[in-house]
Every structure is written in C-alpha cells, then in structure tokens.
Scaffold this motif. Structure first.
Motif, PDB file in Angstrom:
ATOM      1  N   VAL A  90       1.008  -1.288  -0.083  1.00  0.00           N
ATOM      2  CA  VAL A  90       0.156  -0.075   0.019  1.00  0.00           C
ATOM      3  C   VAL A  90       0.796   1.314  -0.054  1.00  0.00           C
ATOM      4  CG1 VAL A  90      -1.557   1.304   1.293  1.00  0.00           C
ATOM      5  CG2 VAL A  90      -2.176  -1.100   1.066  1.00  0.00           C
ATOM      6  N   ALA A  91       1.822   1.310   0.886  1.00  0.00           N
ATOM      7  CA  ALA A  91       2.777   2.464   0.971  1.00  0.00           C
ATOM      8  C   ALA A  91       3.396   2.773  -0.510  1.00  0.00           C
ATOM      9  CB  ALA A  91       3.810   2.213   1.831  1.00  0.00           C
ATOM     10  N   ARG A  92       4.085   1.715  -1.361  1.00  0.00           N
ATOM     11  CA  ARG A  92       4.429   1.860  -2.295  1.00  0.00           C
ATOM     12  C   ARG A  92       3.349   2.537  -3.448  1.00  0.00           C
ATOM     13  NH1 ARG A  92       5.621  -2.382  -4.582  1.00  0.00           N
ATOM     14  NH2 ARG A  92       5.101  -3.958  -3.108  1.00  0.00           N
ATOM     15  N   SER A  93       2.431   2.016  -3.552  1.00  0.00           N
ATOM     16  CA  SER A  93       1.299   2.389  -4.439  1.00  0.00           C
ATOM     17  C   SER A  93       1.086   3.741  -4.335  1.00  0.00           C
ATOM     18  CB  SER A  93       0.050   1.392  -4.121  1.00  0.00           C
ATOM     19  OG  SER A  93      -0.699   1.966  -3.128  1.00  0.00           O
ATOM     20  N   GLN A  94       1.416   4.515  -3.103  1.00  0.00           N
ATOM     21  CA  GLN A  94       0.969   5.974  -2.731  1.00  0.00           C
ATOM     22  C   GLN A  94       2.341   6.518  -2.870  1.00  0.00           C
ATOM     23  OE1 GLN A  94      -2.047   6.882   0.060  1.00  0.00           O
ATOM     24  NE2 GLN A  94      -2.813   4.819  -0.055  1.00  0.00           N
ATOM     25  N   GLY A  95       3.355   6.215  -3.335  1.00  0.00           N
ATOM     26  CA  GLY A  95       4.591   6.698  -3.325  1.00  0.00           C
ATOM     27  C   GLY A  95       5.488   6.952  -2.202  1.00  0.00           C
ATOM     28  N   PHE A  96       5.103   5.916  -1.101  1.00  0.00           N
ATOM     29  CA  PHE A  96       5.786   6.001  -0.183  1.00  0.00           C
ATOM     30  C   PHE A  96       7.008   4.746   0.141  1.00  0.00           C
ATOM     31  CE2 PHE A  96       2.539   8.972   1.244  1.00  0.00           C
ATOM     32  CZ  PHE A  96       2.774   9.647   2.105  1.00  0.00           C
ATOM     33  N   VAL A  97       7.912   4.777   0.939  1.00  0.00           N
ATOM     34  CA  VAL A  97       8.537   3.764   1.236  1.00  0.00           C
ATOM     35  C   VAL A  97       8.670   3.268   2.470  1.00  0.00           C
ATOM     36  CG1 VAL A  97      10.245   4.214  -0.774  1.00  0.00           C
ATOM     37  CG2 VAL A  97      10.760   5.225   1.529  1.00  0.00           C
ATOM     38  N   THR A  98       9.091   2.162   3.135  1.00  0.00           N
ATOM     39  CA  THR A  98       8.775   1.948   4.448  1.00  0.00           C
ATOM     40  C   THR A  98      10.435   1.441   4.863  1.00  0.00           C
ATOM     41  OG1 THR A  98       8.485  -0.363   3.653  1.00  0.00           O
ATOM     42  CG2 THR A  98       6.643   1.014   4.344  1.00  0.00           C
ATOM     43  N   VAL A  99      10.798   1.755   6.098  1.00  0.00           N
ATOM     44  CA  VAL A  99      11.736   1.253   6.746  1.00  0.00           C
ATOM     45  C   VAL A  99      11.474   0.548   7.998  1.00  0.00           C
ATOM     46  CG1 VAL A  99      13.947   1.970   7.934  1.00  0.00           C
ATOM     47  CG2 VAL A  99      13.236   3.410   5.927  1.00  0.00           C
ATOM     48  N   VAL A 100      12.169  -0.516   8.129  1.00  0.00           N
ATOM     49  CA  VAL A 100      11.512  -1.403   9.195  1.00  0.00           C
ATOM     50  C   VAL A 100      12.798  -1.602  10.043  1.00  0.00           C
ATOM     51  CG1 VAL A 100      10.692  -3.652   9.644  1.00  0.00           C
ATOM     52  CG2 VAL A 100      10.107  -2.826   7.563  1.00  0.00           C
ATOM     53  N   MET A 101      12.339  -1.603  11.634  1.00  0.00           N
ATOM     54  CA  MET A 101      13.457  -1.956  12.616  1.00  0.00           C
ATOM     55  C   MET A 101      12.782  -3.083  13.480  1.00  0.00           C
ATOM     56  SD  MET A 101      14.985   1.546  13.848  1.00  0.00           S
ATOM     57  CE  MET A 101      16.465   0.594  14.716  1.00  0.00           C
ATOM     58  N   ASP A 102      13.545  -4.108  13.686  1.00  0.00           N
ATOM     59  CA  ASP A 102      13.041  -5.198  14.648  1.00  0.00           C
ATOM     60  C   ASP A 102      13.703  -5.405  15.972  1.00  0.00           C
ATOM     61  OD1 ASP A 102      11.599  -8.325  13.563  1.00  0.00           O
ATOM     62  OD2 ASP A 102      12.804  -8.181  15.406  1.00  0.00           O
ATOM     63  N   THR A 103      12.696  -5.286  16.935  1.00  0.00           N
ATOM     64  CA  THR A 103      13.519  -5.289  18.293  1.00  0.00           C
ATOM     65  C   THR A 103      13.632  -6.620  18.755  1.00  0.00           C
ATOM     66  OG1 THR A 103      11.294  -5.257  19.416  1.00  0.00           O
ATOM     67  CG2 THR A 103      12.158  -3.134  18.730  1.00  0.00           C
TER      68      THR A 103
END
Length: 370
Positions: A90-103
């Motif tokens: 969904v983020a990519r379809s709206q021109g956003f990118v995601t950054v993921v951090m795992d704890t």
C-alpha cells in the motif's frame, strides 16, 4: 549523453507551464489545471520517462514520504511477515517507502527504535507484532501519526488505533463449519491465556454453541499450549481409551501446530482423519497447513489484509496532518470497520479484520451413528 528529463521538458512537450506540471504530478491538478491539460502532462511525462525528484518534493512538502515500521520479531521470525508485505504494498502504491526495525521482542529497545526512525524524519509509524497482544506503546510514537497492527494499546483511554484479526468471529466460524458437517460433540484445544487470541477463539466457539442452542461441555475445552506436542498430548487425553460413542467427533485447535499434534495422536491411536475424527486448525500457517497429510482445514489469519488496512488508515492520517505535525492521536477510527475487540476492554479505535475459512481434507461428515 542522454540527460534525465526535467519538469520544464515535460511542460514544453505538453504546452503548459512548469507550475501546471508540478500541480498535476504532485496530485493537486484537480481544480487547478484543466482536465485536457492534465492528460497532456501525464502523456508527456510518460513519453519522457519523467518522475518528480523525491528529495526536492520532500523539501517542498516538508515530508519524507517514508513510513517507519517497528516489529517485535516479525522480521527475525518465520511468521507474519505478510503483515509488513501488505503494508509495504500500500505504501509503495502511494509513493511512500517503508523502513523496518526489529526489536527481537526486547521491549527495552522499543523507544530507541522509534527514536531512530523519528531521527530519519519518517512521516508516520506502525508497530507490528507476531501474535495478537496488548502493547505498551512507546510514548515517542505519538509525535507523528501512528497505528498498530496485530496488537492494541494497553493504556486506559489510549489514542493509538489498531488493526487486529476478528478472533471471536474466527472461532465461531470454525465451530460452525464442523457443525454444518453434522458434528455436535466438538472439542477445542487452545493455547494459554497469556495471549488474547486463545480466549477470544474460545469465546467464538461458545458463541456458535449458543447460536445452535446447544450446551457447551466444559470438559471439551482444554488449554494445553501452542505447540505440536501440546496438541498430541491434548488429543491423547481426549481420545485414548475412550469408547467410540463417548469421544469427540471433531477437535478444533487454536493454531495449526496444535492440529498437527492432534493428527499425529489420531494416527498413534489408529484413528482416521477425518473419517473417525475431524481436525480443524487456525492460522493457515505457510508451508504447513496446505502441505499436511491430510491437508488442514483452518481459519486463515488475514495477515496481508491487516497490514494493508493499517497502512491505508495511517497514510490517510499522514495526509491530513499539517506539515507532518501531529496532535498525539492516531488515524481516525482506523478505517472504522469495528469498535469492539473481543473479551478485553480495548480503546474504541480498533478495526477488526475477518479471518477466512479454508476447507481442506482434515474435516468431513460426522461418523455414522454419531
């Protein structure tokens, strides 16, 4: 050498001003640029293979178009990565990118992970967990639009909304499935009550019995754990040494690993699945439920759907927050498809996504004479 096309090149090809190109390609053309001109601009941009400069756009809009995702162990475990995949799509379809951090399930790292993402100027934050659970939300999440996926805010009156599976409905539909096959003596093997999923799935099981005007036999509901060995020993307790007329004809399980243990116990006791005992799982675990022998009937957790719904609601909130600033709340009603969350009192801004019944080979008609 061929140079990268600019907005001015698009404007010249389309016969419009540079500002018109900017308005159209930044999603603000309606009401500002004639529809015919909008079409020419898009065609010119496609012909020139032109895309707006993301860094320049971020500086103008005071937005990074980056969404930060914090996970408890979704990245480092083999489970539930589909939640992040659905969100990222969904983020990519709206021109956003995601950054993921795992704890890696270290709650002491939550606030630091959020701080790291905030330092990167993310426009919004999502927290994702492997299993449904209450979350002590890091307070620095409230600095930007935020949402929870597969978890819910444990603070009284808290404002961070959540997208979670409708576990009560899932438990009810699992029971209704085997009831539709004629089963009436139905056992339920659940995990412990440390996670909210188990009691909610049991609640759904009880609801199905109530709707059918049938009493629930408390001896048929066993909370044994979550793993294969727990399912094996729970099934042995229900089936070993019991006359055919007195044993349950169907066993519902709170996850697919329990169901595997039940099937193994049936084989140990010389019982056929589903001829003698129908077995139902929950989760539709990848590479397990479908590949079991027999293939497991199960309730599929809506992992991608939860991620997509959460990201859709979050981006709507990001779009409404002026210059990325936030008032400390969260996305309005998280798409508004539900207000309850089962047996616990949870903040009202909760969206519950239905699980999906998957019928395979491990459930069948009630044995003759039962």
């Amino acid at each position: 050498m061929n140079r990268k096309a600019t907005a001015l090149d698009v404007a010249k090809l389309a016969g419009v001003s540079r500002s018109a190109v900017s308005l159209v390609l930044n999603g603000r053309g309606d009401g500002n640029v004639a529809l015919e001109s909008q079409q020419r601009i898009r065609e010119a941009a496609a012909a020139l293979n032109y895309t707006p400069n993301a860094i320049a756009l971020s500086l103008r809009n005071q937005r990074s178009r980056v969404i930060g995702i914090v996970s408890d162990e979704v990245v480092t475990s083999p489970f539930d990565g589909n939640i992040i995949a659905g969100a990222d799509a969904v983020a990519r379809s709206q021109g956003f990118v995601t950054v993921v951090m795992d704890t890696e399930s270290d709650e002491a790292r939550d606030e630091g992970a959020v701080a790291t993402l905030l330092d990167r100027q993310v426009d919004g934050l999502m927290y994702v967990t492997v299993g449904l659970r209450p979350l002590h939300v890091p307070l620095n999440m409230l600095q930007v639009p935020s949402i929870l996926a597969n978890c819910f805010d444990d603070r009284p009156g808290a404002g961070v909304p959540a997208v979670i599976p409708d576990e009560v409905r899932g438990g009810r539909e699992a029971a209704e499935h085997v009831m539709s096959l004629g089963h009436r003596d139905i056992a339920f093997l659940a995990g412990d009550s440390l996670t909210p999923a188990a009691p909610r799935r049991i609640e759904g099981y009880r609801e199905a019995f109530g709707a059918a005007d049938m009493p629930v036999n408390g001896d048929r509901v066993l909370q044994v754990g979550w793993d294969i060995d727990a399912g094996f020993h729970g099934a042995i307790k229900l089936l070993d040494g019991v006359e055919p007329a007195a044993r349950p004809t169907a066993i519902l399980c709170a996850n697919d690993r329990l169901a595997i243990g039940v099937v193994l116990a049936c084989y140990r006791l010389g019982l056929s699945v589903p001829h003698d005992v129908s077995v139902m799982g929950y989760d539709d675990e990848f590479r397990i439920a479908k590949n079991m022998v027999p293939a497991l009937s199960t309730m599929a957790l809506p992992l991608r759907e939860m991620g997509a719904a959460a990201m859709t609601a979050l981006l709507a909130d990001v779009g409404s927050a002026p210059n990325g600033k936030h008032d400390g709340g969260g996305p309005a009603a998280a798409a508004g498809s539900g207000t309850g969350a089962g047996t616990d009192a949870v903040h009202h801004a909760v969206t519950m996504v239905p699980c999906r019944l998957v019928v395979r080979d491990s459930t069948g008609p009630v044995p003759a004479g039962r």
